[in-house]
Design a protein around this motif. Sequence first.
Motif, PDB file in Angstrom:
ATOM      1  N   ALA A 144      37.322  41.926  39.158  1.00 17.50           N
ATOM      2  CA  ALA A 144      36.006  42.574  39.098  1.00 17.50           C
ATOM      3  C   ALA A 144      35.258  42.356  40.411  1.00 17.50           C
ATOM      4  O   ALA A 144      34.603  43.256  40.936  1.00 17.50           O
ATOM      5  CB  ALA A 144      35.192  42.014  37.931  1.00 17.50           C
ATOM      6  N   ALA A 160      34.068  45.186  42.877  1.00 17.50           N
ATOM      7  CA  ALA A 160      32.644  45.299  43.188  1.00 17.50           C
ATOM      8  C   ALA A 160      32.408  45.303  44.695  1.00 17.50           C
ATOM      9  O   ALA A 160      31.446  45.895  45.188  1.00 17.50           O
ATOM     10  CB  ALA A 160      31.874  44.148  42.533  1.00 17.50           C
ATOM     11  N   ILE A 177      33.071  50.592  37.410  1.00 15.35           N
ATOM     12  CA  ILE A 177      32.423  49.709  38.385  1.00 15.35           C
ATOM     13  C   ILE A 177      31.846  50.538  39.530  1.00 15.35           C
ATOM     14  O   ILE A 177      30.696  50.360  39.930  1.00 15.35           O
ATOM     15  CB  ILE A 177      33.438  48.666  38.917  1.00 15.35           C
ATOM     16  N   VAL A 207      27.611  43.365  38.746  1.00 12.87           N
ATOM     17  CA  VAL A 207      28.886  43.833  38.187  1.00 12.87           C
ATOM     18  C   VAL A 207      29.757  42.639  37.820  1.00 12.87           C
ATOM     19  O   VAL A 207      30.294  42.552  36.721  1.00 12.87           O
ATOM     20  CB  VAL A 207      29.621  44.747  39.203  1.00 12.87           C
TER      21      VAL A 207
END
Lengths: 225, 244
Positions: free
Chosen positions: A209, A213, A114, A127
């Motif tokens: 995530a 991010a 990432i 992302v």
Amino acid sequence: MQQRTPIEEQIDLPFIESLRISFQSLKIRFGRSIITTAGITLGIAFLVSVWTNNEIGVALQESGRQSTINTFEETTEQGISTKDIWLIVMSLIVCVVGIANSMLMAVTERFREIGTMKCLGALDGFVVRLFLLESGFQGFSGALIGALIGTLGAVLLGLKDYGLDLFFYFPLLPAQPENGPMQLGVIIVILLGCILGMILAVIGSSFPAWRAAKLPPAEAMRTEV
Amino acid sequence: MNDIVVKTEDVVKEYRMGSNILRALDGINIEIERGEYISLMGPSGSGKSTLFNMIGALDRPTEGQVYIDGQNMSQLSQRQIAAFRCHRVGYIFQSYNLLHVRSAHGNVTLPMIFAGISEKERNQKAEKLLDMVGLGDRMYHLPDELSGGQRQRVAIARALANDPSIVLADEPTANLDTITGREIIDLIKRLNTEQGVTVISATHDLKMLDVSDRIVDIRDGLVERIRNRDEIEIEVGEVGGEGE
């Protein structure tokens, strides 16, 4: 200091690019994807088998048939035993924890990826979208397989308990018996299992995530698992 | 008038480690000119990688300002920062940071996908760049199928994908043997001289110092001194590429 050309704004990528990248990622780490998906499959299979088994039990009881083995001694007036409720709730918890855990691990080990994507110019939203697509697909396919396995398991168990009567009174569709609780039917149970698996997978993956991010890339790349 | 491409003003970076606060940068002021090859040098923990991250917009300073091309980085929006990373800077890392799921070619095309370049154009460009770094015949190999030196070449090709004006290299030779390290340094130097790319490198590899225009010594989060290439003597042959 000279003022150079101002820094422009990063563009949004077309959806098809995100789709392509996320599928490529799933394909190449196929082995790892299978393990993550298997976590979802197991959770949903457990839940759906317990649930379907219960639906079958209630349906056959409604029809007046009785299990050759179970005597429904614990059965309440509503037709569902406390043991069954307990089992469904437990399987639901196992399913939620199992899926959240496998998605969380799958994302955490990709923090560096990432960070790297952000170094190359990926927007935070891009992302998150990648992980959303990946986990949505994994969640749905894993849950669908799990739901089918779970149903099969429940049917086999039902066959053992009720014999071929099972197929005459199989609770495939929703039904509302005159003096009993609403029955969801196996199709709805499978559908709910798929939706639940997908939602859990998407939440379990998009939340970490999204957090990754939001981090500055240097920090995301520093994260050790 | 000198064309300053990077300028830092009293940059401070603190990390919170439990209840302790670690001051990695303690007020850094440097100016880097366009087309320069700068080495940030210092022992591990001196803050050179932290400074590298600040210049590359990979992390935010706790205090102070970083200007790149005259723009105050702290005033940029998220989208502008993403565009800055995509177009203006190419990053090369010690541990390559290639995406394992993408081939060499796929890694090089990724920044171009983010830049919105057409598929045909980015394929051509990726092939050209991979040819340039000597990987024309291994384009479709995954990073795991490449040696350390080859991976770093892929990373260099990827760093150049969107024609950045600055290349940031964080210890690019630290994981490589002496000969491969030398090749990587030559490659980066060639970009600097032939294409006029500004190179900013954090390193303690003496071979890298040899090709630098200026060397910034960082110690305990401060600029200890700045030397021009001709002020230092490096006998690379004798040192044999040992880092410290």
